[in-house]
Design a protein around this motif. Structure first.
Motif, PDB file in Angstrom:
ATOM      1  N   THR A  10       0.856  -1.170   0.000  1.00 60.45           N
ATOM      2  CA  THR A  10       0.000   0.000   0.000  1.00 60.45           C
ATOM      3  C   THR A  10       0.892   1.220   0.000  1.00 60.45           C
ATOM      4  O   THR A  10       1.848   1.281   0.765  1.00 60.45           O
ATOM      5  N   GLU A  11       0.571   2.171  -0.859  1.00 58.80           N
ATOM      6  CA  GLU A  11       1.368   3.396  -0.883  1.00 58.80           C
ATOM      7  C   GLU A  11       1.131   4.188   0.393  1.00 58.80           C
ATOM      8  O   GLU A  11       0.015   4.246   0.905  1.00 58.80           O
ATOM      9  N   ALA A  12       2.182   4.795   0.873  1.00 58.03           N
ATOM     10  CA  ALA A  12       2.094   5.661   2.043  1.00 58.03           C
ATOM     11  C   ALA A  12       2.929   6.894   1.762  1.00 58.03           C
ATOM     12  O   ALA A  12       4.109   6.788   1.455  1.00 58.03           O
ATOM     13  N   HIS A  13       2.295   8.036   1.822  1.00 57.39           N
ATOM     14  CA  HIS A  13       2.976   9.306   1.575  1.00 57.39           C
ATOM     15  C   HIS A  13       2.967  10.100   2.882  1.00 57.39           C
ATOM     16  O   HIS A  13       1.956  10.163   3.568  1.00 57.39           O
ATOM     17  N   THR A  14       4.109  10.703   3.190  1.00 58.46           N
ATOM     18  CA  THR A  14       4.243  11.475   4.426  1.00 58.46           C
ATOM     19  C   THR A  14       4.940  12.790   4.130  1.00 58.46           C
ATOM     20  O   THR A  14       5.893  12.831   3.359  1.00 58.46           O
ATOM     21  N   MET A  15       4.452  13.849   4.765  1.00 58.36           N
ATOM     22  CA  MET A  15       5.125  15.142   4.694  1.00 58.36           C
ATOM     23  C   MET A  15       5.172  15.702   6.106  1.00 58.36           C
ATOM     24  O   MET A  15       4.182  15.650   6.831  1.00 58.36           O
ATOM     25  N   THR A  16       6.325  16.216   6.478  1.00 58.18           N
ATOM     26  CA  THR A  16       6.476  16.833   7.788  1.00 58.18           C
ATOM     27  C   THR A  16       6.516  18.342   7.623  1.00 58.18           C
ATOM     28  O   THR A  16       7.332  18.867   6.869  1.00 58.18           O
ATOM     29  N   VAL A  17       5.611  19.014   8.324  1.00 55.96           N
ATOM     30  CA  VAL A  17       5.575  20.476   8.334  1.00 55.96           C
ATOM     31  C   VAL A  17       6.272  20.912   9.616  1.00 55.96           C
ATOM     32  O   VAL A  17       5.903  20.479  10.707  1.00 55.96           O
ATOM     33  N   ARG A  18       7.291  21.750   9.461  1.00 55.21           N
ATOM     34  CA  ARG A  18       8.058  22.240  10.609  1.00 55.21           C
ATOM     35  C   ARG A  18       7.928  23.748  10.675  1.00 55.21           C
ATOM     36  O   ARG A  18       8.012  24.433   9.657  1.00 55.21           O
ATOM     37  N   TRP A  19       7.770  24.253  11.884  1.00 51.66           N
ATOM     38  CA  TRP A  19       7.624  25.692  12.088  1.00 51.66           C
ATOM     39  C   TRP A  19       8.289  26.036  13.409  1.00 51.66           C
ATOM     40  O   TRP A  19       8.268  25.251  14.351  1.00 51.66           O
ATOM     41  N   ALA A  20       8.861  27.224  13.503  1.00 51.29           N
ATOM     42  CA  ALA A  20       9.460  27.684  14.754  1.00 51.29           C
ATOM     43  C   ALA A  20       9.118  29.144  14.952  1.00 51.29           C
ATOM     44  O   ALA A  20       9.100  29.922  13.996  1.00 51.29           O
ATOM     45  N   GLU A  35      -7.290  19.839  15.354  1.00 54.41           N
ATOM     46  CA  GLU A  35      -8.666  19.924  14.843  1.00 54.41           C
ATOM     47  C   GLU A  35      -8.795  19.278  13.460  1.00 54.41           C
ATOM     48  O   GLU A  35      -9.853  18.786  13.097  1.00 54.41           O
ATOM     49  N   GLN A  36      -7.700  19.283  12.700  1.00 62.02           N
ATOM     50  CA  GLN A  36      -7.717  18.684  11.367  1.00 62.02           C
ATOM     51  C   GLN A  36      -7.321  17.209  11.393  1.00 62.02           C
ATOM     52  O   GLN A  36      -7.169  16.575  10.350  1.00 62.02           O
ATOM     53  N   GLY A  37      -7.141  16.656  12.597  1.00 58.47           N
ATOM     54  CA  GLY A  37      -6.863  15.234  12.724  1.00 58.47           C
ATOM     55  C   GLY A  37      -5.393  14.848  12.747  1.00 58.47           C
ATOM     56  O   GLY A  37      -5.055  13.678  12.629  1.00 58.47           O
ATOM     57  N   HIS A  38      -4.517  15.834  12.914  1.00 60.54           N
ATOM     58  CA  HIS A  38      -3.084  15.557  12.967  1.00 60.54           C
ATOM     59  C   HIS A  38      -2.617  15.516  14.422  1.00 60.54           C
ATOM     60  O   HIS A  38      -3.280  16.047  15.304  1.00 60.54           O
ATOM     61  N   ALA A  39      -1.466  14.912  14.653  1.00 62.98           N
ATOM     62  CA  ALA A  39      -0.884  14.850  15.993  1.00 62.98           C
ATOM     63  C   ALA A  39       0.358  15.741  16.026  1.00 62.98           C
ATOM     64  O   ALA A  39       1.442  15.306  15.646  1.00 62.98           O
ATOM     65  N   PRO A  40       0.208  16.995  16.449  1.00 58.78           N
ATOM     66  CA  PRO A  40       1.353  17.912  16.461  1.00 58.78           C
ATOM     67  C   PRO A  40       2.293  17.622  17.630  1.00 58.78           C
ATOM     68  O   PRO A  40       1.886  17.077  18.653  1.00 58.78           O
ATOM     69  N   GLU A  54       3.292  15.860  11.291  1.00 60.29           N
ATOM     70  CA  GLU A  54       3.476  14.868  10.240  1.00 60.29           C
ATOM     71  C   GLU A  54       2.112  14.580   9.614  1.00 60.29           C
ATOM     72  O   GLU A  54       1.170  14.212  10.319  1.00 60.29           O
ATOM     73  N   VAL A  55       2.029  14.778   8.310  1.00 65.25           N
ATOM     74  CA  VAL A  55       0.774  14.565   7.574  1.00 65.25           C
ATOM     75  C   VAL A  55       0.974  13.325   6.706  1.00 65.25           C
ATOM     76  O   VAL A  55       1.944  13.239   5.959  1.00 65.25           O
ATOM     77  N   MET A  56       0.043  12.370   6.819  1.00 65.31           N
ATOM     78  CA  MET A  56       0.158  11.122   6.076  1.00 65.31           C
ATOM     79  C   MET A  56      -1.135  10.817   5.328  1.00 65.31           C
ATOM     80  O   MET A  56      -2.218  11.147   5.797  1.00 65.31           O
ATOM     81  N   ASP A  57      -0.988  10.176   4.183  1.00 66.06           N
ATOM     82  CA  ASP A  57      -2.141   9.700   3.425  1.00 66.06           C
ATOM     83  C   ASP A  57      -1.670   8.645   2.439  1.00 66.06           C
ATOM     84  O   ASP A  57      -0.508   8.653   2.029  1.00 66.06           O
ATOM     85  N   SER A  58      -2.570   7.774   2.048  1.00 68.21           N
ATOM     86  CA  SER A  58      -2.217   6.741   1.074  1.00 68.21           C
ATOM     87  C   SER A  58      -2.317   7.259  -0.361  1.00 68.21           C
ATOM     88  O   SER A  58      -1.816   6.645  -1.291  1.00 68.21           O
ATOM     89  N   ASP A  59      -2.958   8.419  -0.519  1.00 69.96           N
ATOM     90  CA  ASP A  59      -3.136   9.022  -1.848  1.00 69.96           C
ATOM     91  C   ASP A  59      -2.353  10.333  -1.908  1.00 69.96           C
ATOM     92  O   ASP A  59      -2.508  11.196  -1.040  1.00 69.96           O
ATOM     93  N   LEU A  60      -1.532  10.484  -2.928  1.00 68.71           N
ATOM     94  CA  LEU A  60      -0.669  11.665  -3.020  1.00 68.71           C
ATOM     95  C   LEU A  60      -1.471  12.959  -3.147  1.00 68.71           C
ATOM     96  O   LEU A  60      -1.153  13.958  -2.501  1.00 68.71           O
ATOM     97  N   GLN A  61      -2.533  12.964  -3.946  1.00 67.63           N
ATOM     98  CA  GLN A  61      -3.349  14.174  -4.084  1.00 67.63           C
ATOM     99  C   GLN A  61      -4.054  14.511  -2.770  1.00 67.63           C
ATOM    100  O   GLN A  61      -4.141  15.676  -2.386  1.00 67.63           O
ATOM    101  N   ALA A  62      -4.527  13.492  -2.069  1.00 65.34           N
ATOM    102  CA  ALA A  62      -5.177  13.724  -0.774  1.00 65.34           C
ATOM    103  C   ALA A  62      -4.168  14.294   0.225  1.00 65.34           C
ATOM    104  O   ALA A  62      -4.503  15.180   1.015  1.00 65.34           O
ATOM    105  N   LEU A  63      -2.921  13.804   0.180  1.00 64.74           N
ATOM    106  CA  LEU A  63      -1.872  14.352   1.048  1.00 64.74           C
ATOM    107  C   LEU A  63      -1.662  15.827   0.750  1.00 64.74           C
ATOM    108  O   LEU A  63      -1.602  16.657   1.653  1.00 64.74           O
ATOM    109  N   ARG A  64      -1.586  16.142  -0.524  1.00 66.43           N
ATOM    110  CA  ARG A  64      -1.397  17.543  -0.915  1.00 66.43           C
ATOM    111  C   ARG A  64      -2.547  18.412  -0.411  1.00 66.43           C
ATOM    112  O   ARG A  64      -2.325  19.499   0.129  1.00 66.43           O
ATOM    113  N   ASP A  65      -3.767  17.931  -0.554  1.00 66.22           N
ATOM    114  CA  ASP A  65      -4.934  18.684  -0.084  1.00 66.22           C
ATOM    115  C   ASP A  65      -4.894  18.885   1.426  1.00 66.22           C
ATOM    116  O   ASP A  65      -5.224  19.970   1.924  1.00 66.22           O
ATOM    117  N   ARG A  66      -4.485  17.855   2.158  1.00 68.99           N
ATOM    118  CA  ARG A  66      -4.421  17.951   3.616  1.00 68.99           C
ATOM    119  C   ARG A  66      -3.335  18.934   4.053  1.00 68.99           C
ATOM    120  O   ARG A  66      -3.531  19.720   4.990  1.00 68.99           O
TER     121      ARG A  66
END
Length: 83
Positions: A10-20, A35-40, A54-66
């Motif tokens: 199963t494809e798994a796509h992950t992107m980590t958003v970092r902010w300081a 609130e958007q379902g992520h664990a900060p 960390e934002v994860m989804d099995s669909d690349l377009q859905a990951l981008r949207d999230r």
């Protein structure tokens, strides 16, 4: 490497958003991410706070949207915080 017998990978796509930055803003962003379902993850340090989401989804377009939705929320909070 091949997938296990009888199964497919199963494809798994992950992107980590970092902010300081400011701790108060980091807390608000963490709440928005939750609130958007992520664990900060918040890491307070001298002079501010680091935020990792960390934002994860099995669909690349859905990951981008999230990720886009998360960044829009962060941008609005940053604009509100900075006046």
């Amino acid at each position: 490497i091949s997938p296990p017998q009888g199964g497919s990978m199963t494809e798994a796509h992950t992107m980590t958003v970092r902010w300081a930055g400011d701790g108060v803003l980091a807390e608000a962003m963490a709440a928005a991410a939750s609130e958007q379902g992520h664990a900060p993850f918040l890491f307070p340090e001298e002079g501010g706070t680091k935020l990792f989401v960390e934002v994860m989804d099995s669909d690349l377009q859905a990951l981008r949207d999230r990720v886009d939705a998360l960044l829009v929320a962060f941008s609005a909070l940053e604009e509100q915080h900075n006046g």
